[in-house]
Design an enzyme around this catalytic site. Structure first.
Site, PDB file in Angstrom:
ATOM      1  N   HIS A 246     -25.451  19.440  14.852  1.00 28.18           N
ATOM      2  CA  HIS A 246     -25.271  20.731  15.768  1.00 28.18           C
ATOM      3  C   HIS A 246     -24.049  20.620  16.565  1.00 28.18           C
ATOM      4  O   HIS A 246     -23.142  21.444  16.549  1.00 28.18           O
ATOM      5  CB  HIS A 246     -26.515  20.784  16.598  1.00 28.18           C
ATOM      6  CG  HIS A 246     -26.543  21.992  17.407  1.00 28.18           C
ATOM      7  ND1 HIS A 246     -27.242  23.323  17.406  1.00 28.18           N
ATOM      8  CD2 HIS A 246     -25.819  22.183  18.823  1.00 28.18           C
ATOM      9  CE1 HIS A 246     -26.611  24.178  18.369  1.00 28.18           C
ATOM     10  NE2 HIS A 246     -26.207  23.385  19.155  1.00 28.18           N
ATOM     11  N   GLU A 247     -24.061  19.403  17.225  1.00 26.37           N
ATOM     12  CA  GLU A 247     -22.923  19.246  18.191  1.00 26.37           C
ATOM     13  C   GLU A 247     -21.583  19.229  17.452  1.00 26.37           C
ATOM     14  O   GLU A 247     -20.420  19.715  17.704  1.00 26.37           O
ATOM     15  CB  GLU A 247     -22.996  17.993  19.056  1.00 26.37           C
ATOM     16  CG  GLU A 247     -24.088  18.347  19.825  1.00 26.37           C
ATOM     17  CD  GLU A 247     -24.309  19.382  20.830  1.00 26.37           C
ATOM     18  OE1 GLU A 247     -23.357  19.742  21.501  1.00 26.37           O
ATOM     19  OE2 GLU A 247     -25.453  19.837  21.213  1.00 26.37           O
ATOM     20  N   HIS A 250     -20.252  22.607  16.654  1.00 31.33           N
ATOM     21  CA  HIS A 250     -19.438  23.206  17.685  1.00 31.33           C
ATOM     22  C   HIS A 250     -17.970  22.341  17.670  1.00 31.33           C
ATOM     23  O   HIS A 250     -16.892  23.132  18.099  1.00 31.33           O
ATOM     24  CB  HIS A 250     -20.111  22.788  19.244  1.00 31.33           C
ATOM     25  CG  HIS A 250     -21.378  23.602  19.537  1.00 31.33           C
ATOM     26  ND1 HIS A 250     -21.280  24.763  19.801  1.00 31.33           N
ATOM     27  CD2 HIS A 250     -22.589  23.193  19.761  1.00 31.33           C
ATOM     28  CE1 HIS A 250     -22.349  25.432  20.053  1.00 31.33           C
ATOM     29  NE2 HIS A 250     -23.183  24.303  20.229  1.00 31.33           N
ATOM     30  N   GLU A 276     -22.609  29.344  19.244  1.00 41.31           N
ATOM     31  CA  GLU A 276     -23.985  28.875  18.721  1.00 41.31           C
ATOM     32  C   GLU A 276     -24.026  29.128  16.978  1.00 41.31           C
ATOM     33  O   GLU A 276     -24.724  28.636  16.414  1.00 41.31           O
ATOM     34  CB  GLU A 276     -25.083  29.482  19.543  1.00 41.31           C
ATOM     35  CG  GLU A 276     -25.534  28.873  20.765  1.00 41.31           C
ATOM     36  CD  GLU A 276     -25.770  27.428  20.436  1.00 41.31           C
ATOM     37  OE1 GLU A 276     -26.600  27.048  19.657  1.00 41.31           O
ATOM     38  OE2 GLU A 276     -25.060  26.420  21.220  1.00 41.31           O
TER      39      GLU A 276
HETATM   40 ZN   LIG Z   1     -25.009  24.350  20.876  1.00 43.87          ZN
END
Ligand SMILES: [Zn+2]
Length: 481
Positions: A246-247, A250, A276
């Site tokens: 997830h990170e 980003h 997101e």
């Molecule tokens: Zn996030």
């Protein structure tokens, strides 16, 4: 970086005993910055460049003119005293929220929540570019041009399709094996796994790094310095894996911005929903797909031999996609996550727009909604209404998480229509995937509002349909519906 993210990040860095003092320093510094922003010559220049933006030939300049004007419109009628009071209210709310959460007692936080609401409503009413309702004005600050009508339509469609589907899943006879998930793992093997995943995804270690923190996050320190963090649990190897993916998502967004974004100071224009969408694209659409699990399964067996002893690739895939209604948003699975957001949206819209909303009764409302949508009820406020930090500094942030899933479902389908996406994932060809993302998803994010942005990527208007179709197909197959 978005202001709220910055505050959340700062708070994550703060030591327990230093939070209050740090909040006072934050309040002091942000007030100084605010006074500079209110300088009449500066404001006049912002207005001038915005009024003459049609004469600008460079679209990066136009994006800067628009972003300066957004700040101008938000702060024009706010005095430095109001701004200082805002900082103190948010800081007090944070301190009270922490105490309330640790004592599992909402009443310790309720007065502060009322103060936060009053500040937010006052500032929404003073906004130079007011929308139909105070909530719309506030939400426009996060996901510009989207309205509460868009959110109502989107979330109603989600409820119509997901509530009955969840009931079917819960009554399915399918048993998914999860016994191996809590087998013990060392920090060293988890660290090696995080390194492997970031490498596989195409994270640029020349311009980034990763480390551990209590709550994982990503921070862009500057043009060529993006840092991601994760947290290792000795009995949940998968937790760090998916938080790092997830990170890492980003981080890829930040590492693949056009250079002009920096020279034009617009690198923070992208919305939280856009950000997101990317992190969840890698975490869920890619990371929890059958193809990605097939790709990483051999490496996982090598790094965690005791976990994967006697566990098949298919069992690993299914275990990463179990649907279990739960009370804590940050631990929710991909399917039930949207319900957590809908509940927060419905309550915060009522707090902001509802005349005479009774703050004291909110925990009861919260629990009723969990019971209605997910069939479970919190035992106390810490696992109910007090679980998230967000309302200590305002409202309107939560829906961006759900919108991210809907944006990425739309561009996933577009990408899959242009090349064999599943084959690319299966073979670890992230150069092709990231190349497509860079060209289509990331390049224009800082210059466009979300509705225009998603239409330019996909050729279609924003809709939750792709996301809901995806959930129905994927979970229908897993649960044999
Ligand atoms: Zn996030």
């Amino acid at each position: 970086m978005h202001l709220l993210s910055l505050i959340l990040t700062n708070r994550r860095f703060a030591l327990r005993g230093g939070v209050e003092a740090q909040g006072e320093v934050d309040a002091f510094l942000s007030n100084k910055a605010f006074i500079l922003q209110k300088d009449p010559a500066y404001m006049e220049a912002c207005l001038y460049i915005y009024d003459h933006k049609d004469e600008l030939t460079d679209e990066f300049d136009v994006a800067l003119a628009e972003s300066l004007h957004r700040d101008f419109a938000k702060e024009k009628n706010i005095t430095p005293e109001m701004q200082h009071e805002r900082s103190l209210v948010y800081n007090r709310a944070y301190v009270n929220w922490r105490e309330a959460k640790s004592k599992k007692d909402f009443s310790i936080f309720s007065k502060s929540l009322g103060e936060v609401r009053d500040v937010q409503i006052r500032e929404a009413n003073l906004h130079e570019n007011r929308k139909a309702t105070p909530y719309d004005t506030i939400f426009d600050g996060y996901e510009r041009e989207l309205t509460s009508q868009d959110l109502d339509d989107t979330f109603n469609e989600c409820k119509e399709r997901l509530v009955p589907l969840l009931k079917k899943i819960m009554s399915s006879k399918k048993k998914i094996r999860t016994d191996f998930l809590s087998r013990p793992v060392s920090d060293e093997s988890q660290k090696a796994c995080a390194q492997y995943l970031l490498d596989t995804m195409g994270f640029d270690f020349n311009r980034g790094a990763f480390a551990t923190t209590e709550h994982p996050f990503t921070i862009e320190m500057g043009k060529n310095d993006t840092r991601v963090t994760t947290h290792y649990y000795p009995d949940a190897f998968y937790s760090s894996m998916f938080s790092i993916i997830h990170e890492g998502g980003h981080a890829l967004f930040e590492q693949n911005q056009p250079a002009e974004n920096y020279s034009h100071y617009i690198e923070f224009n992208k919305t939280m929903g856009m950000h997101e969408s990317t992190s969840r694209f890698y975490e869920n659409r890619i990371g929890r797909s059958r193809e990605f699990i097939a790709l990483i399964y051999p490496k996982c067996c090598e790094l965690f031999p005791n976990v994967f002893e006697g566990v098949s690739e298919q069992e690993f895939y299914e275990s990463m996609n179990t649907v279990t209604p739960s009370l804590i948003r940050t631990e929710a699975d991909e399917f039930t996550y949207t319900f957590h957001i809908i509940i927060r949206y419905e309550i915060e819209k009522m707090i902001v727009n509802g005349s005479g909303c009774d703050i004291a009764s909110l925990p009861k409302l919260w629990n009723e909604k969990y019971s209605e949508y997910l069939g479970i009820t919190p035992a106390h406020d810490a696992e109910g209404i007090l679980q998230d930090i967000h309302w200590t500094s305002g409202f309107g942030y939560f829906p961006t998480y759900a919108l991210g899933n809907m944006y990425n479902a739309m561009y996933y389908n577009k990408m899959a229509s242009e090349f064999d996406l599943k084959a690319a994932v299966r073979s670890g060809d992230f150069a092709t995937i990231n190349g497509w993302m860079k060209k289509n998803v990331w390049a224009r994010a800082d210059r466009e509002a979300p509705k225009t942005w998603i239409k330019n990527i996909t050729g279609r208007d924003f809709t939750p349909k792709d996301f809901l179709d995806y959930l129905e197909a994927k979970y229908g197959e897993i649960y044999g519906l």
